[in-house]
Scaffold this motif. Sequence first.
Motif, PDB file in Angstrom:
ATOM      1  N   ALA A   1     -26.767  14.361  40.803  1.00 13.76           N
ATOM      2  CA  ALA A   1     -26.625  13.159  41.625  1.00 13.76           C
ATOM      3  C   ALA A   1     -25.725  12.069  40.988  1.00 13.76           C
ATOM      4  O   ALA A   1     -25.353  10.982  41.187  1.00 13.76           O
ATOM      5  CB  ALA A   1     -27.982  12.623  42.336  1.00 13.76           C
ATOM      6  N   ALA A   2     -26.082  12.158  39.623  1.00  6.74           N
ATOM      7  CA  ALA A   2     -25.478  11.020  38.622  1.00  6.74           C
ATOM      8  C   ALA A   2     -24.144  10.823  39.065  1.00  6.74           C
ATOM      9  O   ALA A   2     -23.498   9.875  39.318  1.00  6.74           O
ATOM     10  CB  ALA A   2     -25.892  11.320  37.209  1.00  6.74           C
ATOM     11  N   ARG A   3     -23.377  11.979  39.186  1.00 12.74           N
ATOM     12  CA  ARG A   3     -21.827  11.969  39.579  1.00 12.74           C
ATOM     13  C   ARG A   3     -21.705  11.922  41.203  1.00 12.74           C
ATOM     14  O   ARG A   3     -20.774  11.118  41.444  1.00 12.74           O
ATOM     15  CB  ARG A   3     -21.308  13.427  38.972  1.00 12.74           C
ATOM     16  CG  ARG A   3     -21.366  13.442  37.464  1.00 12.74           C
ATOM     17  CD  ARG A   3     -20.481  14.760  37.169  1.00 12.74           C
ATOM     18  NE  ARG A   3     -20.420  14.870  35.878  1.00 12.74           N
ATOM     19  CZ  ARG A   3     -19.475  14.640  35.037  1.00 12.74           C
ATOM     20  NH1 ARG A   3     -18.472  13.919  35.533  1.00 12.74           N
ATOM     21  NH2 ARG A   3     -19.689  14.780  33.643  1.00 12.74           N
TER      22      ARG A   3
ATOM     23  N   ALA B   1     -23.403  10.556  50.908  1.00 19.00           N
ATOM     24  CA  ALA B   1     -22.999  10.537  49.382  1.00 19.00           C
ATOM     25  C   ALA B   1     -21.818  10.943  48.946  1.00 19.00           C
ATOM     26  O   ALA B   1     -21.067  10.296  48.010  1.00 19.00           O
ATOM     27  CB  ALA B   1     -24.229  11.493  48.852  1.00 19.00           C
ATOM     28  N   VAL B   2     -21.403  12.183  49.342  1.00 18.33           N
ATOM     29  CA  VAL B   2     -20.031  12.801  48.986  1.00 18.33           C
ATOM     30  C   VAL B   2     -18.912  11.861  49.269  1.00 18.33           C
ATOM     31  O   VAL B   2     -18.191  11.481  48.674  1.00 18.33           O
ATOM     32  CB  VAL B   2     -19.866  14.197  49.433  1.00 18.33           C
ATOM     33  CG1 VAL B   2     -18.425  14.805  49.072  1.00 18.33           C
ATOM     34  CG2 VAL B   2     -20.958  15.139  48.814  1.00 18.33           C
ATOM     35  N   LYS B   3     -18.993  11.221  50.570  1.00 21.41           N
ATOM     36  CA  LYS B   3     -18.074  10.603  50.957  1.00 21.41           C
ATOM     37  C   LYS B   3     -17.847   9.169  50.330  1.00 21.41           C
ATOM     38  O   LYS B   3     -16.752   8.808  49.871  1.00 21.41           O
ATOM     39  CB  LYS B   3     -18.258  10.001  52.466  1.00 21.41           C
ATOM     40  CG  LYS B   3     -17.078   9.865  53.624  1.00 21.41           C
ATOM     41  CD  LYS B   3     -17.794   9.553  54.782  1.00 21.41           C
ATOM     42  CE  LYS B   3     -16.758   9.689  55.887  1.00 21.41           C
ATOM     43  NZ  LYS B   3     -17.416   9.775  57.298  1.00 21.41           N
ATOM     44  N   LYS B   4     -19.146   8.411  49.869  1.00 26.39           N
ATOM     45  CA  LYS B   4     -19.295   7.282  49.115  1.00 26.39           C
ATOM     46  C   LYS B   4     -18.480   7.563  47.826  1.00 26.39           C
ATOM     47  O   LYS B   4     -17.744   6.588  47.413  1.00 26.39           O
ATOM     48  CB  LYS B   4     -20.573   6.764  49.234  1.00 26.39           C
ATOM     49  CG  LYS B   4     -20.842   5.344  48.706  1.00 26.39           C
ATOM     50  CD  LYS B   4     -22.201   5.172  48.978  1.00 26.39           C
ATOM     51  CE  LYS B   4     -22.757   5.772  47.996  1.00 26.39           C
ATOM     52  NZ  LYS B   4     -24.458   6.062  48.473  1.00 26.39           N
ATOM     53  N   THR B   5     -18.939   8.413  47.050  1.00 25.69           N
ATOM     54  CA  THR B   5     -18.551   8.702  45.868  1.00 25.69           C
ATOM     55  C   THR B   5     -17.035   8.914  45.721  1.00 25.69           C
ATOM     56  O   THR B   5     -16.353   8.446  44.760  1.00 25.69           O
ATOM     57  CB  THR B   5     -19.230  10.018  45.254  1.00 25.69           C
ATOM     58  OG1 THR B   5     -20.550   9.802  45.360  1.00 25.69           O
ATOM     59  CG2 THR B   5     -18.949  10.066  43.574  1.00 25.69           C
ATOM     60  N   SER B   6     -16.451   9.366  46.676  1.00 31.76           N
ATOM     61  CA  SER B   6     -15.111  10.165  46.495  1.00 31.76           C
ATOM     62  C   SER B   6     -14.146   8.629  46.911  1.00 31.76           C
ATOM     63  O   SER B   6     -12.851   8.561  46.989  1.00 31.76           O
ATOM     64  CB  SER B   6     -14.740  11.174  47.505  1.00 31.76           C
ATOM     65  OG  SER B   6     -15.160  10.735  48.890  1.00 31.76           O
ATOM     66  N   LYS B   7     -14.797   7.454  47.719  1.00 33.75           N
ATOM     67  CA  LYS B   7     -14.190   6.538  47.934  1.00 33.75           C
ATOM     68  C   LYS B   7     -13.177   6.058  46.840  1.00 33.75           C
ATOM     69  O   LYS B   7     -12.021   5.573  47.018  1.00 33.75           O
ATOM     70  CB  LYS B   7     -15.075   5.305  48.322  1.00 33.75           C
ATOM     71  CG  LYS B   7     -14.550   4.376  49.228  1.00 33.75           C
ATOM     72  CD  LYS B   7     -15.439   3.255  49.496  1.00 33.75           C
ATOM     73  CE  LYS B   7     -16.144   3.318  50.991  1.00 33.75           C
ATOM     74  NZ  LYS B   7     -17.010   2.053  51.181  1.00 33.75           N
ATOM     75  N   LYS B   8     -13.693   6.078  45.634  1.00 34.52           N
ATOM     76  CA  LYS B   8     -12.795   5.426  44.293  1.00 34.52           C
ATOM     77  C   LYS B   8     -12.218   6.519  43.749  1.00 34.52           C
ATOM     78  O   LYS B   8     -11.124   6.317  43.140  1.00 34.52           O
ATOM     79  CB  LYS B   8     -13.866   4.724  43.559  1.00 34.52           C
ATOM     80  CG  LYS B   8     -14.277   3.258  43.771  1.00 34.52           C
ATOM     81  CD  LYS B   8     -15.213   2.715  42.869  1.00 34.52           C
ATOM     82  CE  LYS B   8     -15.328   1.381  43.250  1.00 34.52           C
ATOM     83  NZ  LYS B   8     -16.360   0.647  41.963  1.00 34.52           N
ATOM     84  N   LYS B   9     -12.709   7.572  43.700  1.00 35.71           N
ATOM     85  CA  LYS B   9     -12.138   8.768  42.792  1.00 35.71           C
ATOM     86  C   LYS B   9     -11.795  10.103  43.713  1.00 35.71           C
ATOM     87  O   LYS B   9     -12.498  10.844  44.012  1.00 35.71           O
ATOM     88  CB  LYS B   9     -13.150   9.169  41.806  1.00 35.71           C
ATOM     89  CG  LYS B   9     -13.475   8.009  41.145  1.00 35.71           C
ATOM     90  CD  LYS B   9     -14.756   8.189  40.064  1.00 35.71           C
ATOM     91  CE  LYS B   9     -15.095   6.951  39.432  1.00 35.71           C
ATOM     92  NZ  LYS B   9     -16.156   6.966  38.468  1.00 35.71           N
ATOM     93  N   THR B  10     -10.503  10.069  43.919  1.00 39.92           N
ATOM     94  CA  THR B  10      -9.860  11.151  44.636  1.00 39.92           C
ATOM     95  C   THR B  10     -10.154  12.501  44.086  1.00 39.92           C
ATOM     96  O   THR B  10     -10.222  13.537  44.717  1.00 39.92           O
ATOM     97  CB  THR B  10      -8.567  10.914  45.017  1.00 39.92           C
ATOM     98  OG1 THR B  10      -7.548  10.532  43.843  1.00 39.92           O
ATOM     99  CG2 THR B  10      -8.364   9.760  45.995  1.00 39.92           C
ATOM    100  N   GLY B  11     -10.135  12.478  42.587  1.00 42.72           N
ATOM    101  CA  GLY B  11     -10.188  13.721  41.830  1.00 42.72           C
ATOM    102  C   GLY B  11     -11.562  14.486  42.150  1.00 42.72           C
ATOM    103  O   GLY B  11     -11.769  15.512  42.224  1.00 42.72           O
ATOM    104  N   LYS B  12     -12.540  13.317  42.161  1.00 46.46           N
ATOM    105  CA  LYS B  12     -14.002  13.938  42.443  1.00 46.46           C
ATOM    106  C   LYS B  12     -14.015  14.576  43.592  1.00 46.46           C
ATOM    107  O   LYS B  12     -14.762  15.400  44.003  1.00 46.46           O
ATOM    108  CB  LYS B  12     -14.887  12.609  42.303  1.00 46.46           C
ATOM    109  CG  LYS B  12     -16.392  13.060  42.081  1.00 46.46           C
ATOM    110  CD  LYS B  12     -17.204  11.863  41.872  1.00 46.46           C
ATOM    111  CE  LYS B  12     -17.047  11.670  40.369  1.00 46.46           C
ATOM    112  NZ  LYS B  12     -18.156  10.375  39.854  1.00 46.46           N
TER     113      LYS B  12
END
Length: 596
Positions: free
Chosen positions: A266-268, A16-27
């Motif tokens: 989880a929304a974020r 989940a963390v890996k996937k979300t960070s794909k687009k948003k490096t700040g996140k």
Amino acid sequence: MASRRKTQKTKNKKKAVKKTSKKKTGKKKAVKKAGKKKAVKKTSKKKAVKKKTGKKKLVKKAGKKKAAKKVAKKPGLKVGDVASIVRNNLAKQPNAISLVLGEKTLTWAQLNSRAAQVAQGLRRAGVKSQDRVAFLDKNGIEHFEVFYGCAMLNAVSVDVNWRLAGPEVAYIVNDSEAEVFIVGQEFVPILDAIIKDLTKIKTVIVIGGHPSHNDYERWVSAQSAVDPKVATKPSDIAFQLYSSGTTGRPKGVMLTNDNFFALLPAAREVWGMSENTVNLVAMPLFHIGGGGWATAGQFAGARSIIMRDVDPAAMLTLIEKQRITHAFAVPALLQFALIMPNIGTTDFSSLELIAYGASPISEAVLEGSINAFKCPFMQVYGLTETTGVVTVLGPEDHDLSSANKGRLRSCGKPFTGIELRIVDSDTTKDVPVGDVGEIWIRSRQVMKGYWNMPEETAKSIVKGGWFRSGDAGYFDKDGYVYIFDRVKDMIVSGGENVYPAEVENALMAHPAIADVAVIGVPDEKWGEVPMALVVRKPDTTVTEQEIISFARERLAGFKTPKTVGWIDALPRNPSGKILKKILREPYWVGHTRRVN
């Protein structure tokens, strides 16, 4: 089994963390910061899981601490109660658009003011902390005003399924013990028909006005826009949704502030939502799939685009016009969308994620949707009693060209913070990998219980805090969960739960019916629909249409049997229980599983 469960949970978190960070490096940085003071390397994380096998409590506590730190580190986010969602967005982005319905919009500042006015009006009507407030209307801005107004007062919002028949609505309003009932204009006929049966209601407020009751707009406008900021606890109830009862009596599912805040991060982290998200709110808000999804988007600061009615063609138009980035849909909605004339001409380039769930999806509909919408897809499986999502099949498992394409039949792996077991219902022991058993869930997301039903609560939440889902499934060797059937006789029709006992109770009042069993049979549009198998009383005649019409007067449309079959006697076991598996079998020949 215990160590395998924990490993699945940990892997799922990483994905989940890996996937979300794909687009948003700040996140990505924010997630890294949110851990412990010392940097936790992936290798040490694995060791920790291996080393502490069997020490469930220690691992769980550590996970909780980590999750709490993650949430606390996010800018402007305060963990607390549901009302903090609108308060935090007021502080962070007061002039940003919060809600859109047609041409009407509300900023976060306006939503906060309106919710505060509702709270003050409810207080003047005598509503106190943890009192219930009943609400009956289709999706609209008023839902959010009442939902957050209740939260500011630490009262409990009870959204009633507007598809229900009058007697069903009356039962729920009375059972909730609400003294205030807010009703949409479309449902005035139901209100007028049941008003004398509402034993607890003291104040009725009608959206759009009524000659005998308060007008919603006038009532709201007369209140001061001061947030009462009533003190709350994590264990306080925020939302009470009713699910159909296995015994024919609807059950009030009590969801707490803590239940919501176990899920909302989880929304974020998983769904990639943020203040830049444009979130489609298409599913009914009285469902956890609709209300929960909308609340998750608002937690992240998203703009919510509300659809009053589920309309596939309108949904496609809205996606292009409003530049929708995120949406949740039931499979039936996706199926209908695929046959709309504008499916091939609509611009879907804004879409970042479509989540789907609430009922099983066919492979043909899923493949068609992936090819048509051309965006990442995610399947979620969950229940009202678990505040929604408990497993996730991520975008990486929706690759149609993958050698693991068979995983599209699964509902994914346990979600962040979820422990999941497959259990033999008779022995309460975990079954081997590949064997079918009942799905048991343990998490902070599990409801507080059923309102005023301690016995039903005790049957559902058993020793150790495990919730018995009533769904039958199995794990594969890679830890993916597959839904096979239902332990309970529940039917899921177009995302709506139908309990046969409730339908059978209504039908047994018919003078020509001696015995009846209601089963779910496959249906191309709705997945499955109710069918009544009727034993007629001697020397009576009754037609299929007469029985369907009789049911429709007493039940919601989705609960009404679509067909009637005739049978001389119902098969029963020695204790008298109807053997529904035998009754269902002929209708499910050729299907690989007993849910459609």
